[in-house]
Design a protein around this motif. Structure first.
Motif, PDB file in Angstrom:
ATOM      1  N   GLY A  67       0.784  -1.208  -0.096  1.00 53.52           N
ATOM      2  CA  GLY A  67      -0.020   0.040   0.163  1.00 53.52           C
ATOM      3  C   GLY A  67       0.775   1.215  -0.024  1.00 53.52           C
ATOM      4  N   PHE A  68       1.982   1.327   0.405  1.00 53.06           N
ATOM      5  CA  PHE A  68       2.801   2.214   0.625  1.00 53.06           C
ATOM      6  C   PHE A  68       3.994   2.219  -0.832  1.00 53.06           C
ATOM      7  CE2 PHE A  68       1.537   1.303   4.679  1.00 53.06           C
ATOM      8  CZ  PHE A  68       1.000   2.655   5.276  1.00 53.06           C
ATOM      9  N   ALA A  69       4.389   1.302  -1.150  1.00 55.53           N
ATOM     10  CA  ALA A  69       5.534   1.137  -2.187  1.00 55.53           C
ATOM     11  C   ALA A  69       5.507   2.237  -3.186  1.00 55.53           C
ATOM     12  CB  ALA A  69       5.820  -0.250  -2.536  1.00 55.53           C
ATOM     13  N   ALA A  70       4.541   2.079  -4.054  1.00 51.61           N
ATOM     14  CA  ALA A  70       4.349   2.934  -5.334  1.00 51.61           C
ATOM     15  C   ALA A  70       4.650   4.596  -4.718  1.00 51.61           C
ATOM     16  CB  ALA A  70       3.081   2.653  -6.035  1.00 51.61           C
ATOM     17  N   ASP A  71       3.767   4.849  -3.916  1.00 53.74           N
ATOM     18  CA  ASP A  71       3.877   6.492  -3.651  1.00 53.74           C
ATOM     19  C   ASP A  71       5.080   6.796  -3.076  1.00 53.74           C
ATOM     20  OD1 ASP A  71       1.104   6.476  -4.135  1.00 53.74           O
ATOM     21  OD2 ASP A  71       0.572   6.172  -2.131  1.00 53.74           O
ATOM     22  N   VAL A  72       5.994   5.981  -2.384  1.00 52.56           N
ATOM     23  CA  VAL A  72       7.202   6.392  -1.744  1.00 52.56           C
ATOM     24  C   VAL A  72       8.313   6.320  -3.037  1.00 52.56           C
ATOM     25  CG1 VAL A  72       9.092   5.542  -0.256  1.00 52.56           C
ATOM     26  CG2 VAL A  72       6.739   5.213   0.623  1.00 52.56           C
ATOM     27  N   ARG A  73       8.071   5.470  -3.826  1.00 49.41           N
ATOM     28  CA  ARG A  73       9.101   5.263  -5.112  1.00 49.41           C
ATOM     29  C   ARG A  73       9.008   6.807  -5.652  1.00 49.41           C
ATOM     30  NH1 ARG A  73       8.561   4.311 -10.532  1.00 49.41           N
ATOM     31  NH2 ARG A  73      10.437   3.250 -11.351  1.00 49.41           N
ATOM     32  N   LEU A 105       7.028   3.435   8.053  1.00 49.77           N
ATOM     33  CA  LEU A 105       5.836   2.646   7.329  1.00 49.77           C
ATOM     34  C   LEU A 105       5.655   1.221   7.648  1.00 49.77           C
ATOM     35  CD1 LEU A 105       7.112   4.476   4.011  1.00 49.77           C
ATOM     36  CD2 LEU A 105       5.076   5.254   5.065  1.00 49.77           C
ATOM     37  N   GLU A 106       6.818   0.681   7.893  1.00 52.50           N
ATOM     38  CA  GLU A 106       6.639  -0.789   8.212  1.00 52.50           C
ATOM     39  C   GLU A 106       5.762  -1.004   9.321  1.00 52.50           C
ATOM     40  OE1 GLU A 106      10.581  -1.923   8.227  1.00 52.50           O
ATOM     41  OE2 GLU A 106      10.472  -2.740   6.007  1.00 52.50           O
ATOM     42  N   LYS A 107       5.927  -0.255  10.420  1.00 54.18           N
ATOM     43  CA  LYS A 107       5.179  -0.327  11.672  1.00 54.18           C
ATOM     44  C   LYS A 107       3.586  -0.017  11.414  1.00 54.18           C
ATOM     45  CE  LYS A 107       4.829   1.911  16.277  1.00 54.18           C
ATOM     46  NZ  LYS A 107       5.620   2.767  17.199  1.00 54.18           N
ATOM     47  N   TRP A 108       3.363   1.369  10.595  1.00 54.05           N
ATOM     48  CA  TRP A 108       2.046   1.556  10.397  1.00 54.05           C
ATOM     49  C   TRP A 108       1.284   0.756   9.538  1.00 54.05           C
ATOM     50  CZ3 TRP A 108       4.195   7.078   8.801  1.00 54.05           C
ATOM     51  CH2 TRP A 108       4.246   7.818   9.991  1.00 54.05           C
ATOM     52  N   ALA A 109       1.848  -0.068   8.817  1.00 54.33           N
ATOM     53  CA  ALA A 109       1.360  -0.941   7.844  1.00 54.33           C
ATOM     54  C   ALA A 109       0.711  -1.971   8.471  1.00 54.33           C
ATOM     55  CB  ALA A 109       2.445  -1.627   6.776  1.00 54.33           C
ATOM     56  N   THR A 110       1.007  -2.117   9.784  1.00 53.35           N
ATOM     57  CA  THR A 110       0.303  -3.221  10.662  1.00 53.35           C
ATOM     58  C   THR A 110      -1.107  -2.824  10.959  1.00 53.35           C
ATOM     59  OG1 THR A 110       1.154  -2.398  12.761  1.00 53.35           O
ATOM     60  CG2 THR A 110       2.373  -4.090  11.703  1.00 53.35           C
ATOM     61  N   THR A 111      -1.464  -1.521  10.896  1.00 57.36           N
ATOM     62  CA  THR A 111      -2.792  -1.137  11.000  1.00 57.36           C
ATOM     63  C   THR A 111      -3.229  -0.352   9.927  1.00 57.36           C
ATOM     64  OG1 THR A 111      -2.032   0.685  12.279  1.00 57.36           O
ATOM     65  CG2 THR A 111      -2.579  -1.462  13.398  1.00 57.36           C
ATOM     66  N   ARG A 112      -2.459   0.164   9.039  1.00 62.73           N
ATOM     67  CA  ARG A 112      -2.915   1.223   7.900  1.00 62.73           C
ATOM     68  C   ARG A 112      -2.600   0.589   6.598  1.00 62.73           C
ATOM     69  NH1 ARG A 112      -4.230   2.942  12.478  1.00 62.73           N
ATOM     70  NH2 ARG A 112      -3.939   4.932  12.951  1.00 62.73           N
ATOM     71  N   GLU A 117      -4.142   7.074   5.125  1.00 57.49           N
ATOM     72  CA  GLU A 117      -4.977   6.407   6.429  1.00 57.49           C
ATOM     73  C   GLU A 117      -4.153   7.071   7.559  1.00 57.49           C
ATOM     74  OE1 GLU A 117      -5.881   2.346   6.407  1.00 57.49           O
ATOM     75  OE2 GLU A 117      -6.462   2.539   4.091  1.00 57.49           O
ATOM     76  N   ILE A 118      -2.957   7.593   7.266  1.00 63.50           N
ATOM     77  CA  ILE A 118      -1.867   8.228   8.552  1.00 63.50           C
ATOM     78  C   ILE A 118      -2.755   9.314   8.909  1.00 63.50           C
ATOM     79  CG2 ILE A 118       0.288   8.525   8.922  1.00 63.50           C
ATOM     80  CD1 ILE A 118      -0.089   5.710   8.301  1.00 63.50           C
ATOM     81  N   THR A 119      -2.476   9.441  10.247  1.00 61.13           N
ATOM     82  CA  THR A 119      -3.145  10.403  11.166  1.00 61.13           C
ATOM     83  C   THR A 119      -2.297  11.438  11.648  1.00 61.13           C
ATOM     84  OG1 THR A 119      -3.316   9.281  13.211  1.00 61.13           O
ATOM     85  CG2 THR A 119      -4.973   9.019  11.585  1.00 61.13           C
ATOM     86  N   VAL A 120      -2.622  12.609  12.083  1.00 60.66           N
ATOM     87  CA  VAL A 120      -1.893  13.421  12.802  1.00 60.66           C
ATOM     88  C   VAL A 120      -1.463  12.858  14.049  1.00 60.66           C
ATOM     89  CG1 VAL A 120      -1.630  15.645  14.066  1.00 60.66           C
ATOM     90  CG2 VAL A 120      -3.145  15.457  12.070  1.00 60.66           C
ATOM     91  N   ALA A 121      -2.006  12.210  14.547  1.00 60.28           N
ATOM     92  CA  ALA A 121      -1.415  11.431  15.825  1.00 60.28           C
ATOM     93  C   ALA A 121      -0.339  10.519  15.682  1.00 60.28           C
ATOM     94  CB  ALA A 121      -2.575  10.643  16.713  1.00 60.28           C
ATOM     95  N   ASP A 122      -0.547   9.759  14.488  1.00 59.44           N
ATOM     96  CA  ASP A 122       0.419   8.889  13.917  1.00 59.44           C
ATOM     97  C   ASP A 122       1.947   9.631  13.688  1.00 59.44           C
ATOM     98  OD1 ASP A 122      -1.358   6.870  14.160  1.00 59.44           O
ATOM     99  OD2 ASP A 122      -1.997   6.894  11.963  1.00 59.44           O
TER     100      ASP A 122
END
Length: 201
Positions: A67-73, A105-112, A117-122
């Motif tokens: 879910g993150f790979a293409a955007d980060v690339r 990102l790897e940490k967030w990927a467990t719930t996002r 989907e990443i929030t200000v709190a994140d």
């Protein structure tokens, strides 16, 4: 000469040397800059560094959660090449930014599942355990990634808008009288440069 020997000894005469070979094959005591300069004068240097960094971007981002790979690339490629509003960044900058963002990102990927989907709190909590330059680099990396995502319409709102970096305090401790007197008096120190105590730079 040691550096030139390392890259030319097994090479067919006239065959160019890739810049990435210069950086990886020459001895540690040799100057890669000077070797590259001499090879350029001899018209024997092939600058493949741009291809190498693009391969690195493809390989590393492919290891990210899907879910993150293409955007980060896409973000790293804009940092590499620049765009209408920003100049290209150095390869070192890309390495640092990606190194900071990847574990988050790897940490967030467990719930996002996506940047949107990443929030200000994140993003506020992510750099909390870090200090000094690690924290500063992590915040700069996050801000760069989410600014890119907002500009490209990949997210609805930028969660890093209020995320600020702090100034790094460079506190130099003064030498004690004992340290000052001991430095020039040591018989084992031969040159003025070596008389400086370790840690004063």
């Amino acid at each position: 000469m040691d550096g030139l020997t390392a890259v030319l000894e097994d090479r067919t005469p006239g065959r160019p040397v890739k810049l990435t070979e210069v950086r990886t094959r020459i001895p540690r005591h040799a100057s890669s800059y000077r070797v590259a300069e001499v090879l350029t004068d001899l018209e024997l240097l092939e600058d493949d560094s741009a291809l190498a960094i693009r391969s690195w971007i493809d390989d590393r981002t492919a290891e990210l959660p899907s879910g993150f790979a293409a955007d980060v690339r896409a973000c790293l490629l804009v940092l590499l090449d620049g765009d209408s509003r920003a100049k290209p960044r150095s390869h070192t900058c890309l390495y640092v930014y990606f190194g900071c963002v990847r574990p988050l990102l790897e940490k967030w990927a467990t719930t996002r599942g996506h940047l949107r989907e990443i929030t200000v709190a994140d993003v506020t909590a992510a750099p909390s355990p870090l200090r000094g330059w690690q924290r500063r680099n992590a915040i700069a990396s996050l801000r760069s990634l989410f600014r890119f995502a907002k500009k490209r319409g990949l997210i609805f709102a930028n969660p890093t808008t209020r995320l600020k970096t702090e100034e790094i305090q460079r506190n130099l401790l003064p030498m004690t009288d004992v340290e000052i007197l001991a430095a020039p008096g040591s018989p084992s120190v031969a040159s003025p440069g070596r008389r400086l105590p370790t840690g004063t730079c």
